[in-house]
Scaffold this active site. Structure first.
Site, PDB file in Angstrom:
ATOM      1  N   SER A 139       0.825  -1.198   0.000  1.00 24.46           N
ATOM      2  CA  SER A 139       0.000   0.000   0.000  1.00 24.46           C
ATOM      3  C   SER A 139       0.865   1.257   0.000  1.00 24.46           C
ATOM      4  O   SER A 139       0.443   2.310  -0.457  1.00 24.46           O
ATOM      5  CB  SER A 139      -0.929  -0.008   1.214  1.00 24.46           C
ATOM      6  N   HIS A 193       1.637   5.062   5.234  1.00 17.65           N
ATOM      7  CA  HIS A 193       0.887   5.585   4.097  1.00 17.65           C
ATOM      8  C   HIS A 193       1.243   7.034   3.844  1.00 17.65           C
ATOM      9  O   HIS A 193       1.422   7.462   2.704  1.00 17.65           O
ATOM     10  CB  HIS A 193      -0.617   5.456   4.356  1.00 17.65           C
TER      11      HIS A 193
END
Lengths: 888, 605
Positions: A139, A193
């Site tokens: 991710s 992230h």
């Protein structure tokens, strides 16, 4: 059926071709990821803990474990994790590879775009946050690519256009996704992230271009190894310049604003929509008022019931009779001798009598100044200590020397004395009983209750030398009438429309009616046939009293302190004697004595329409709320209207030409309207102060001044501004003032329902006042509006109040309440002066807030309306067309 | 013969007792009832029962008069000195004057307990205290076990041990109070059981729950303390005291008919001097010093004497002027005391004693001062009440009035407040009520500062312990001092509200210990502060913000119903197997018949 399968096939086919066309590096990455996941699932921690081996764990990072900075994106914690990341990553990676080439992607993703964020993460986590949260998963690549993609998109389309205005910058989209991901996905690393996204932004802005290997070298490698031929799906350096799929769609995006669906826009721009609010307002008012008239019906009102079981009303035998009547007669002789004497002389005589009963007595002086008058006196009170109690709770028995109609309480005072003597003989009292003898019915009790709760002004009201515990209830006896009586009138209105707990009234109704056989009347409805009309008028009288918020008896002052209290007043000619009233009081005191807790079970907000019928707040509140809402609706409508082009013809033309075109908004000139409303609102302090502090004689003068002031004010305001006022500004003045009015009234409705409803209904013309300079308001409508406004203005209503209340209050009462006639006459002769004086007394003595509502809520709204109605018709020239702003 | 012997015995005893002042060892038990008429037709009855046991006997477990049940608790909990109070009502100092026993034998409303425990550490003391309260709770049928950490304080200045203790170092004083405890008959019965004669003989026979708890004020006290006379052996003394103020009018009502019905008009005492006085109009004359007899007031007569009691001590004493005549039943010997204000009565063991105080003669009645002995003025009047209103903040105001024209009163004011009353100590101030209401602040401010001499404050911990506030202060002669402080009300957790939460929360009485001015000079070290007089204010009722308790129940009921419906239906559908009617196994009679048939076939086949 067929079509569904077709479409399904189609989309499946599309997906298949899409997968088939994936470039090489993307494929490899996907395969590696899936393989690793399969390995992880097949050999769970037994033989080789893949996750343990490959994850990015800040604390174990060193030279030997550097491989982790490359392996961590390829490993996942679960299949779901993998699938989510694949779905997110594949299109982005594919697009990246397509535009950068396979070799570049390989170099970047095996190199800096993995290790870079990894190192930043390790540094942040280890040295700044001092934590050790291992991360795995692709991710971070996804966010990186998303960030760079967003920057690219931003260069093409800087803003998302909503309603014709550029509002949200497009590059912020990933940030939103970042937060959503952090919130929705448990266990996701926000920091990871965010770092990925940050690196993506930096990359997208082009600061990391130097990382990608130079084209020359790449071409050389490609040429030497002949990769384009050997490897399928290879994206070559040369292909990427133009894109493998021809021209990339990204660069071809037209700068088109995001537009809401056309139908909604059309509805919004429909001119019929603007015509609707007045009708909605009217509907609100009609429903609100009609609602009120439904309440007396059986379906909407409820039967009263005793909610607090501990009260046990009427369950005890009462023994107040026999020779106690002899005592009563003796006390009455004593009291009769005192009639006409001054307050101190009365107390000097009564105090020894009370002391002789074995009670502790004390006195309290008070002086109030209001409307140029002085209300001074001395309260006398005595405490019957509960034989086995401990000064923790008390019940009060009040007997004012004069009742509200200024009659001497000839029977009430001796009855209270006799009762106290009788109560002294009982040993069952769990609460102290306080006998309070006040010189009048309003100021005296108020001074005493204030001082009891230490809420008094020591300069005017003396402190109490003797105190007991928490007051749990109070009953006042108002028995000025001579001779026997027929029924009992229970007065329950408190100051500011606060009411005692319904259980108290129910108990008394139960004791008097059920046990003693004495009828109970409410709100001066001497004969109540329990029909619709009588119920309605009882309710309306109650609402009127509640709305005025004035003290209606000695009990009223107790209620703001959460002490439930009523006044009992016998009336009519019948066969009940004073001992019967005494037994009612005895029964009520026995019930209150039973209470273990403070009265809290039953309703505090209710409207009584018969002694055994009521409506509670949930049922009646919508009525006042609807009336208050009508102002808010109108205010919003006016606000919207003020934002639209002023001229109607212009608008029509525009509509014909380009209905679906971009919406137009007019810039609103807010300064003048806001200033005017603020000015009027602040001016309202003036009448409030003057009417409450002026001398009695000056009241009428001030009244005339404030009746005429608004017209002058309107004239002044209309002529003062150097630039002529536009219709838009008039609309805005009305909008703001109505907005305030609606807000105040809906708040007030929860505190004093009746006052909010009364003011709301009387202020209804303000909603429908035509704008003086709107083109369709002719002279007749303006004249009508002016008349309406001046009939229903606060001052005119005050004039009417003095007359009407006196007239109906006097006319509707039979001979039994003859005193009311004189009261009414007094109101009538006093007129406005009387009303204002009452209000000032209420303000100073009881803390009534009705004047605040009249002068600070209603009056400014009315002045604002007056300004609008009397507004000068503007001479319009071409240059003064309101500035319009069209969106780009 | 027997009578003769007993007389001889009595004379011998009296010889002993008169020759040597009452020494602890030989008068093991004695009891006395003191009756004192009070103004406004009230009567103070003080019962006092006292017995001793030597400490060595106590250690060995030989209890003669000392109640075994209590002694075992004391031994088990390591209690050196114990004071237990059960009180109801309030003492009306304005009318009744100084308190009996100088306030030493009374407590605030409810139950009060303080004890000196043998403990080296606080934890040990707490543990013993827990043992003690739980054991006493069982013994006296009172909720003493609810005296937990939040209601326990360790007073620093207010209480001093009454007994003689050799080693004070390892003693800890703990004080607990239950203001909401309602004292009733169930507390009286165990109290009487501790007496050697168990209320079967002697003055204790007068103690009847109906009369005791109908009184205007009553206090039951148990005091246990070691006493070491000079040169003698140390003894452990238990003193049980009951003081009650009876309303004569109320007490004279027959037990079977206690309802105060209006008397027939001819029996109503009227003021005949009033011009309007007639057969149907009567200005009542109340609280004339009415005549009474013991049996009228207590419902019974004294049943002889307790045979175990020291006969030298007269069992009944009455405090009226010698000029008033008192009638007693025969075999009761009246002995007037030399002070001219009291007389005592000796009863022979078997007789029932009746006593009658007749209405004073008319000449005397005119001057009521002679009919009742003038009440002694207390050293200090104290009244405490809440100020302010609303459910967020409040204040406490104590009005302290020194009636003495020339003597200053120095005392310790102690409050033990529940933790949910968070007091603002900085708002505490003491000010002298000025005679003129409008004196300027500057002149009076100088005197304020010196009123409070010392403050001991132990702040509350939420849900763990209450506030303890001890203020040593003084009130100048003939002045009134207002001691005020503000507090904030906490919001309790939903489950912390007791039943009937809307009643409010009782706050225990403040204890005021007036220091003896004669000993004040000597106590430079501040160690021994002899109490000259003790009084307690009334308790208070503090109303806290209370939620509408029905609402959580509504929510619970609503959600439970919704979940039950949804879950029930869902579960039913999930678990049930739907089968077509013809597919399912046959049920009922048919199956039985089929089985039978098969069986029959099987037999056949």
């Amino acid at each position: 059926m067929n079509s569904v399968t077709n479409s399904l096939k189609l989309s499946l086919g599309r997906t298949a071709t899409h997968i088939d066309r994936l470039p090489l590096f993307t494929r490899v990455v996907l395969v590696v990821m899936v393989t690793l996941e399969v390995l992880r699932v097949l050999f769970p921690r037994s033989w080789w803990d893949l996750e343990e081996w490959g994850r990015l764990e800040p604390d174990v990072m060193g030279i030997a474990t550097m491989y982790r900075t490359n392996t961590y994106p390829l490993i996942h914690t679960s299949a779901i994790h993998l699938i989510l990341n694949l779905i997110g990553l594949t299109p982005l990676l594919e697009r990246f590879e397509a535009s950068h080439g396979t070799l570049t992607s390989l170099a970047l993703f095996v190199g800096p775009l993995s290790t870079g964020p990894a190192l930043i993460y390790v540094v942040l986590e280890r040295f700044i946050l001092r934590m050790n949260t291992p991360i795995v998963g692709a991710s971070i690549w996804g966010f990186l690519l998303f960030g760079s993609e967003a920057i690219r998109h931003h260069k093409v389309t800087p803003y998302v256009v909503i309603a014709g205005k550029p509002t949200i910058p497009t590059w912020t989209a990933p940030i939103a996704v970042l937060f959503v991901a952090a919130l929705l996905l448990p266990g996701s690393s926000f920091l990871g992230h965010a770092i990925g996204l940050g690196v993506g932004y930096v990359y997208g802005l082009g600061y990391l271009k130097f990382l990608s290997p130079p084209d020359k070298i790449l071409r050389w490698i490609e040429g030497k190894l002949n990769l384009r031929v050997r490897l399928p799906h290879f994206v070559s350096v040369d292909q990427k310049t133009y894109g493998r799929f021809g021209v990339l769609p990204l660069t071809n995006l037209a700068p088109q604003p995001v537009v809401a669906p056309a139908t909604v826009m059309q509805l919004r721009r429909d001119p019929r929509l603007l015509k609707l609010p007045p009708y909605i307002s009217l509907l609100c008012i009609v429903i609100g008022v009609a609602w009120l008239f439904l309440l007396p019906l059986d379906q909407y009102s409820r039967r009263t019931y005793i909610s607090e079981n501990a009260l046990l009303p009427g369950q005890v035998h009462t023994y107040f009779s026999g020779s106690d009547q002899n005592v009563f007669r003796a006390y009455k002789h004593e009291v009769n001798e005192l009639v006409g004497k001054d307050n101190t002389a009365i107390n000097d005589k009564l105090e020894p009598i009370i002391k002789g009963l074995g009670l502790k007595t004390a006195r309290q002086n008070f002086t109030y100044h209001a409307a140029g008058q002085t209300f001074a006196g001395e309260n006398l009170y005595a405490i019957l200590q509960a034989p086995r109690g401990d000064a923790t709770e008390a019940i009060v028995l009040v007997a004012a020397w004069e009742n509200v109609r200024h009659e001497v309480n000839r029977n009430g005072v001796p009855l209270a004395l006799t009762l106290l003597r009788y109560f002294k003989r009982w040993s069952l009292w769990s609460k102290d009983i306080i006998l309070l003898l006040t010189p009048d019915s309003i100021a005296g009790p108020q001074a005493w209750v204030d001082a009891y709760h230490d809420a008094h002004d020591p300069a005017r009201v003396a402190s109490l030398p003797l105190k007991s515990g928490l007051l749990q209830g109070a009953i006042a006896i108002d028995y000025a009438q001579e001779g026997r009586f027929e029924s009992l009138h229970v007065v329950y209105d408190g100051v500011n429309g606060q009411l005692p707990n319904l259980d108290l009234i129910n108990s008394i109704v139960n004791i008097a009616g059920g046990q003693m056989g004495i009828g109970v009347a409410l709100q001066e409805m001497w004969h109540h046939n329990n029909g619709y009309q009588d119920r309605l008028s009882t309710m309306l009288r109650g609402m009127l009293k509640q709305g005025f918020g004035l003290a209606s008896g000695p009990h009223s002052s107790f209620i703001p302190y959460h002490v439930d209290a009523v006044t009992l007043r016998p009336f009519g000619e019948g066969w009940q004697d004073e001992m019967a009233l005494g037994r009612v009081v005895e029964g009520s005191f026995r019930s209150l004595n039973n209470l273990l807790e403070h009265l809290h079970q039953s309703f505090f907000f209710y409207l009584l329409m018969q002694r055994e019928r009521f409506v509670s707040i949930g049922t009646y509140l919508p009525s006042a709320m609807l009336v208050a809402a009508n102002f808010t609706i109108m205010a919003i409508a006016l606000w919207v209207k003020s934002g639209q082009p002023a001229s109607k013809t212009e608008k029509k033309a525009e509509k014909e030409v380009s209905t679906p075109s971009a919406p137009t908004t007019v810039e609103r000139d807010l300064f003048l309207p806001l200033g005017v409303v603020a000015l009027i609102q602040s001016l309202s302090v003036l009448p409030l102060y003057l009417f409450n502090h002026a001398l009695e004689t000056a009241l009428t003068l001030f009244f005339i001044v404030f009746t005429l002031l608004p017209s002058f004010l309107a004239h002044f305001l209309n002529n003062f501004p150097s630039t002529p006022t536009t219709p838009q500004q008039y609309d805005l003045i009305r909008s703001f003032s109505l907005l305030l009015l609606g807000m105040f009234l809906s708040t007030l409705a929860t505190l004093n329902f009746s006052l909010a409803l009364l003011v709301g209904v009387l202020a209804v013309p303000l909603t429908f006042v035509p704008n003086s300079i709107s083109p369709n308001s002719g002279l007749p409508s303006r004249v009508l509006a002016t008349i309406l406004l001046n009939v229903f203005n606060p001052t005119a209503v005050l004039v009417g109040l003095g007359l009407v209340y006196g007239w109906f209050g006097g006319g509707g009462v039979d001979a039994a309440a003859g005193a009311d006639v004189s009261n009414g006459v007094k109101w009538m002769t006093g007129g406005v002066w009387g009303v204002l004086r009452e209000a000032a007394v209420g303000w100073h003595v009881c803390g009534t807030y009705s004047p605040v509502v009249v002068w600070c809520v209603w009056w400014p709204a009315w002045v604002a309306a007056q300004v609008v109605v009397l507004g000068k018709k503007e001479v319009k020239t071409g240059s003064e067309v309101p500035r319009e702003k069209k969106d780009a | 013969m027997r009578r003769f012997l007993s007389l001889l015995w009595l004379s011998l005893l009296s010889f002993f007792t008169f020759s040597a002042p009452v020494s602890a060892t030989d008068s093991d038990y004695h009891e006395q009832l003191n009756l004192r008429p009070l103004p406004l037709s009230s009567l103070l009855a003080s019962f006092n029962f006292r017995s001793n046991t030597t400490l060595s006997e106590f250690e060995k477990g030989n209890f003669r008069f000392f109640p075994r049940s209590l002694a075992q608790i004391l031994q088990h909990a390591g209690t050196r000195e114990l004071h237990l109070r059960f009180s109801l009502g309030r003492w009306d100092a304005e009318t009744w004057g100084a308190r009996p026993w100088n306030g030493a034998r009374e407590g605030g409303t409810g139950v009060e307990l303080w004890a000196w425990l043998e403990a080296d550490t606080n934890e040990e003391a707490d543990h013993k205290w827990l043992t003690l309260t739980n054991a006493l709770s069982g013994l006296f049928c009172a909720s003493l076990n609810f005296i937990d950490g939040t209601r326990t304080t360790r007073p620093v200045m207010s209480f001093q041990p009454e007994g003689d203790h050799s080693a004070v170092d390892n003693m800890q004083l703990l004080y607990g109070v239950l203001p909401h405890e309602v004292v009733c008959t169930e507390n009286l019965t165990p109290f009487l059981k501790l007496l050697p004669c168990k209320g079967k003989a002697g003055i204790a026979t007068l103690l009847d729950g109906h009369k005791l708890f109908d009184s205007s004020w009553q206090s039951m006290a148990i005091d246990i303390r070691p006493i070491c006379p000079a040169g003698g052996e140390c003894v452990l003394q238990i003193e049980q005291t009951i003081d009650m103020v009876l309303d004569i009018d109320r007490s004279k009502r027959p037990r079977g008919n206690p309802i105060p019905r209006p008397p027939p008009s001819e029996q109503l005492p009227c003021d005949a001097s009033k011009p309007y006085n007639s057969h149907d109009t009567c200005f009542p004359v109340d609280h004339t010093n009415q005549e009474w007899t013991l049996s009228q007031i207590f419902g019974k007569t004294v049943k002889g004497t307790c045979p175990l009691a020291d006969e030298a001590v007269p069992p009944v004493c009455l405090q009226v002027h010698h000029s008033r005549s008192v009638f007693v039943s025969k075999d009761v010997h009246e002995k007037k005391n030399p002070d001219g204000l009291s007389r005592c009565f000796h009863i022979s063991p078997e007789t029932d004693m009746e006593l009658m105080l007749p209405r004073p003669d008319d000449a005397e009645a005119a001057s009521s001062s002679t009919s009742i002995i003038a009440a002694e003025t207390p050293l200090l009047y104290a009244e405490r009440s809440f100020t302010g209103h609303g459910q967020e903040r409040g204040g406490v105001q104590t009005i302290l009035r020194n009636p003495s024209p020339d003597t200053e009163v120095e005392f310790i004011y102690m409050e033990s407040l529940p933790w949910f009353m968070r007091i603002y100590l900085h708002t505490m101030e003491a000010r002298i009520a000025s005679q003129q209401p409008h004196t300027n602040a500057s002149s009076s401010a100088s005197s304020y500062s010196s009123l409070i001499e010392q403050v001991y404050y132990r702040p509350a911990l939420d849900r763990a312990r209450g506030t303890q506030l001890e203020v040593r202060m003084r009130v100048p002669p003939a002045s009134t001092v207002f001691l005020t402080y503000d507090f904030e009300k906490s919001i309790l957790r939903y489950t912390e509200y007791p039943p009937d939460a809307n009643r409010g929360f009782d706050v225990a009485a403040a204890v005021i210990t007036i220091l003896d001015p004669t000993t004040q000079g000597q106590e430079a070290g501040g160690k021994e502060l002899a109490a000259a007089y003790t009084l307690r204010t009334t308790s208070l009722l503090c109303s806290l913000p209370t939620p509408d308790f029905s609402m959580p129940y509504n929510v619970i009921i609503f959600t439970s119903t919704a979940i039950a419906l949804a879950f029930g239906g869902m579960f039913n559908i999930l678990v049930r197997r739907f089968v077509a009617a013809d597919e399912g196994p046959e049920a009922g009679l048919k199956v039985l018949i089929a089985k039978l048939k098969a069986r029959v076939k099987g037999v056949k086949g």
